[in-house]
Design a protein around this motif. Structure first.
Motif, PDB file in Angstrom:
ATOM      1  N   TYR A 294       0.841  -1.199   0.000  1.00 55.87           N
ATOM      2  CA  TYR A 294       0.000   0.000   0.000  1.00 55.87           C
ATOM      3  C   TYR A 294       0.877   1.249   0.000  1.00 55.87           C
ATOM      4  N   ARG A 295       2.047   1.154   0.620  1.00 53.82           N
ATOM      5  CA  ARG A 295       2.965   2.300   0.633  1.00 53.82           C
ATOM      6  C   ARG A 295       3.467   2.599  -0.780  1.00 53.82           C
ATOM      7  N   LEU A 296       3.775   1.536  -1.539  1.00 55.91           N
ATOM      8  CA  LEU A 296       4.259   1.726  -2.901  1.00 55.91           C
ATOM      9  C   LEU A 296       3.151   2.209  -3.823  1.00 55.91           C
ATOM     10  N   VAL A 297       1.940   1.696  -3.633  1.00 54.29           N
ATOM     11  CA  VAL A 297       0.806   2.173  -4.422  1.00 54.29           C
ATOM     12  C   VAL A 297       0.619   3.664  -4.181  1.00 54.29           C
ATOM     13  N   LYS A 298       0.706   4.067  -2.926  1.00 53.44           N
ATOM     14  CA  LYS A 298       0.568   5.478  -2.568  1.00 53.44           C
ATOM     15  C   LYS A 298       1.667   6.311  -3.229  1.00 53.44           C
ATOM     16  N   ALA A 299       2.918   5.848  -3.163  1.00 49.80           N
ATOM     17  CA  ALA A 299       4.030   6.589  -3.753  1.00 49.80           C
ATOM     18  C   ALA A 299       3.893   6.694  -5.275  1.00 49.80           C
ATOM     19  N   HIS A 300       3.454   5.610  -5.909  1.00 47.93           N
ATOM     20  CA  HIS A 300       3.284   5.626  -7.360  1.00 47.93           C
ATOM     21  C   HIS A 300       2.186   6.606  -7.768  1.00 47.93           C
ATOM     22  N   LEU A 301       1.069   6.586  -7.048  1.00 47.33           N
ATOM     23  CA  LEU A 301      -0.009   7.523  -7.359  1.00 47.33           C
ATOM     24  C   LEU A 301       0.450   8.963  -7.174  1.00 47.33           C
ATOM     25  N   GLU A 302       1.142   9.219  -6.095  1.00 42.32           N
ATOM     26  CA  GLU A 302       1.599  10.582  -5.807  1.00 42.32           C
ATOM     27  C   GLU A 302       2.554  11.102  -6.870  1.00 42.32           C
ATOM     28  N   SER A 303       3.322  10.214  -7.482  1.00 40.84           N
ATOM     29  CA  SER A 303       4.263  10.636  -8.520  1.00 40.84           C
ATOM     30  C   SER A 303       3.545  11.145  -9.767  1.00 40.84           C
TER      31      SER A 303
ATOM     32  N   CYS B  69       1.173  15.644 -13.191  1.00 43.19           N
ATOM     33  CA  CYS B  69       0.650  15.373 -14.531  1.00 43.19           C
ATOM     34  C   CYS B  69      -0.870  15.377 -14.543  1.00 43.19           C
ATOM     35  N   LEU B  70      -1.485  14.924 -13.466  1.00 41.63           N
ATOM     36  CA  LEU B  70      -2.945  14.859 -13.372  1.00 41.63           C
ATOM     37  C   LEU B  70      -3.564  16.218 -13.054  1.00 41.63           C
ATOM     38  N   GLY B  71      -2.740  17.184 -12.686  1.00 44.78           N
ATOM     39  CA  GLY B  71      -3.247  18.515 -12.379  1.00 44.78           C
ATOM     40  C   GLY B  71      -3.787  18.665 -10.978  1.00 44.78           C
ATOM     41  N   ILE B  72      -3.342  17.797 -10.059  1.00 46.57           N
ATOM     42  CA  ILE B  72      -3.807  17.866  -8.679  1.00 46.57           C
ATOM     43  C   ILE B  72      -2.609  17.998  -7.745  1.00 46.57           C
ATOM     44  N   THR B  73      -2.892  18.287  -6.480  1.00 46.32           N
ATOM     45  CA  THR B  73      -1.830  18.480  -5.492  1.00 46.32           C
ATOM     46  C   THR B  73      -2.027  17.530  -4.316  1.00 46.32           C
ATOM     47  N   CYS B  74      -1.011  17.468  -3.483  1.00 49.41           N
ATOM     48  CA  CYS B  74      -1.119  16.664  -2.262  1.00 49.41           C
ATOM     49  C   CYS B  74      -2.252  17.180  -1.381  1.00 49.41           C
TER      50      CYS B  74
ATOM     51  N   PRO C   9      -0.650  13.001   4.246  1.00 51.53           N
ATOM     52  CA  PRO C   9      -0.610  13.716   2.967  1.00 51.53           C
ATOM     53  C   PRO C   9       0.836  13.857   2.507  1.00 51.53           C
ATOM     54  N   CYS C  10       1.044  13.800   1.206  1.00 54.24           N
ATOM     55  CA  CYS C  10       2.390  14.062   0.712  1.00 54.24           C
ATOM     56  C   CYS C  10       2.658  15.561   0.773  1.00 54.24           C
ATOM     57  N   ASP C  11       3.886  15.957   0.502  1.00 55.24           N
ATOM     58  CA  ASP C  11       4.304  17.350   0.622  1.00 55.24           C
ATOM     59  C   ASP C  11       4.607  17.890  -0.772  1.00 55.24           C
ATOM     60  N   ASP C  12       3.772  18.824  -1.231  1.00 57.07           N
ATOM     61  CA  ASP C  12       3.968  19.379  -2.569  1.00 57.07           C
ATOM     62  C   ASP C  12       5.295  20.117  -2.696  1.00 57.07           C
ATOM     63  N   SER C  13       5.719  20.774  -1.651  1.00 57.83           N
ATOM     64  CA  SER C  13       6.950  21.547  -1.732  1.00 57.83           C
ATOM     65  C   SER C  13       8.183  20.656  -1.820  1.00 57.83           C
ATOM     66  N   ALA C  14       8.074  19.437  -1.299  1.00 65.01           N
ATOM     67  CA  ALA C  14       9.215  18.530  -1.309  1.00 65.01           C
ATOM     68  C   ALA C  14       9.151  17.516  -2.449  1.00 65.01           C
ATOM     69  N   ARG C  15       7.946  17.335  -2.985  1.00 64.39           N
ATOM     70  CA  ARG C  15       7.774  16.305  -4.022  1.00 64.39           C
ATOM     71  C   ARG C  15       8.226  16.840  -5.375  1.00 64.39           C
ATOM     72  N   LEU C  16       9.082  16.094  -6.071  1.00 65.72           N
ATOM     73  CA  LEU C  16       9.547  16.495  -7.388  1.00 65.72           C
ATOM     74  C   LEU C  16       8.462  16.258  -8.418  1.00 65.72           C
ATOM     75  N   ALA C  17       8.552  16.990  -9.509  1.00 61.61           N
ATOM     76  CA  ALA C  17       7.704  16.706 -10.662  1.00 61.61           C
ATOM     77  C   ALA C  17       8.290  15.458 -11.308  1.00 61.61           C
ATOM     78  N   CYS C  18       7.724  14.323 -10.962  1.00 60.36           N
ATOM     79  CA  CYS C  18       8.421  13.093 -11.300  1.00 60.36           C
ATOM     80  C   CYS C  18       7.487  11.961 -11.671  1.00 60.36           C
ATOM     81  N   GLN C  19       8.104  10.873 -12.066  1.00 63.10           N
ATOM     82  CA  GLN C  19       7.425   9.608 -12.241  1.00 63.10           C
ATOM     83  C   GLN C  19       8.279   8.535 -11.580  1.00 63.10           C
TER      84      GLN C  19
END
Length: 320
Positions: free
Chosen positions: A201-210, A214-219, A238-248
């Motif tokens: 579930y942690r990996l599913v969460k991380a993959h979705l957040e990445s 691209c989806l146009g949404i934020t943490c 919640p993830c952190d938008d300021s720390a999260r890279l624009a990534c995949q």
């Protein structure tokens, strides 16, 4: 599978894959009608889309107990802390309604570009409760998550119903990341033979957040999963938008998250679609203007020919 899980899969599948897709199609059709200069504004399609999205039980202020897509947002918002203030109305529903109203007003005044921008503002909000639902069920079926307190096999069915509705949109951002999420949530047989692995579930969460950028949404749009008493669930913050890279998230041969690839210099799918839509709108406008000009020129030539014939006749009659 039991009767409850079958019922949830069928009812949610109908509401979220059929009704929701009809909503999306009608929004797009309204834009097409506007840009076609056919005399049809597209307002009806957008109003019909809202009727399908909200259903008939929400009431005038959206505080009712509906059964359609709107109701899912209101159900998820207290579970993820994404309600509007102290109300029971989901923030994504409120933002979608505001954009919907802007779009209808734009269509009524034949401002197709503004209507398209409104549609682009609506689309990410339609994703929010499905991502929240996917995260919630991923946690609740995981032995290392909330499986001990869950209802049973119904969570497997609900998780797949939520995810299946948005898989195509996720795949537009990154097919590899989406495949990993799908493989961990898909129903492949009896619940005991699901491909979901403990702790994933942690990996599913991380993959979705990445995929959020691209989806146009934020943490902040998604929030973090809470207990029934409002406490934050460890591992579902919640993830952190300021720390999260624009990534995949890239997947290794073992199916685990192995790294992060910066997409900051890339062009998002939303930007590409918007650019293509603008180009098509411009082309349509040019064709229509050119057509009108050609018709006017033809009419002028026809009128000029008639005048020449009339003048010749008049001259002939005068000469005679």
């Amino acid at each position: 599978w039991d009767d409850t899980s079958r019922r949830e899969l069928m009812s949610k599948g109908a509401a979220y894959q059929i009704v929701r897709q009809n909503v999306i199609s009608r929004l797009a059709l309204g834009i097409e009608q506007c840009t076609a200069f056919s005399g049809v504004s597209g307002v009806y399609e957008w109003e019909a889309a809202w009727a399908l999205f909200a259903g008939s039980l929400e009431g005038v202020d959206g505080s009712g107990k509906g059964e359609s897509v709107y109701a899912l947002g209101d159900k998820r918002c207290p579970q993820f802390g994404t309600c509007v203030g102290a109300t029971s109305i989901a923030r994504n529903n409120q933002l979608a309604l505001e954009a919907w109203q802007d779009g209808i007003q734009a269509l009524a005044s034949s401002d197709c570009f503004a209507a398209e921008l409104a549609r682009k503002a609506i689309m990410p909000q339609l994703l929010v409760p499905f991502i929240q639902g996917t995260l919630r069920e991923a946690y609740e079926v995981d032995p290392e998550g909330g499986a001990a307190l869950a209802d049973g096999v119904v969570e497997f069915a609900e998780g797949w119903a939520f995810l299946a509705a948005i898989l195509p949109r996720l795949a537009l951002c990154n097919t590899t990341t989406t495949a990993f999420i799908r493989d961990n949530m898909a129903i492949t047989g009896a619940p005991s033979t699901t491909t979901f692995q403990p702790g994933n579930y942690r990996l599913v969460k991380a993959h979705l957040e990445s995929l959020y950028q691209c989806l146009g949404i934020t943490c902040q749009d998604i929030g973090g999963m809470l207990t029934s008493s409002g406490a934050q669930i460890a591992g579902m913050e919640p993830c952190d938008d300021s720390a999260r890279l624009a990534c995949q998230v890239e997947l290794g041969s073992s199916g685990q998250a192995t790294g992060v690839a910066n997409q900051g210099s890339g062009v998002s799918a939303e930007m590409v679609v918007l650019a293509v839509t603008c180009l098509l709108t411009l082309c349509t406008f040019v064709v229509v203007v050119a057509s009108i000009a050609i018709r006017r020129r033809g009419a002028q030539k026809q009128a000029s020919s008639k005048h020449e014939v009339a003048d010749a006749t008049l001259v002939g009659a005068t000469t005679a």
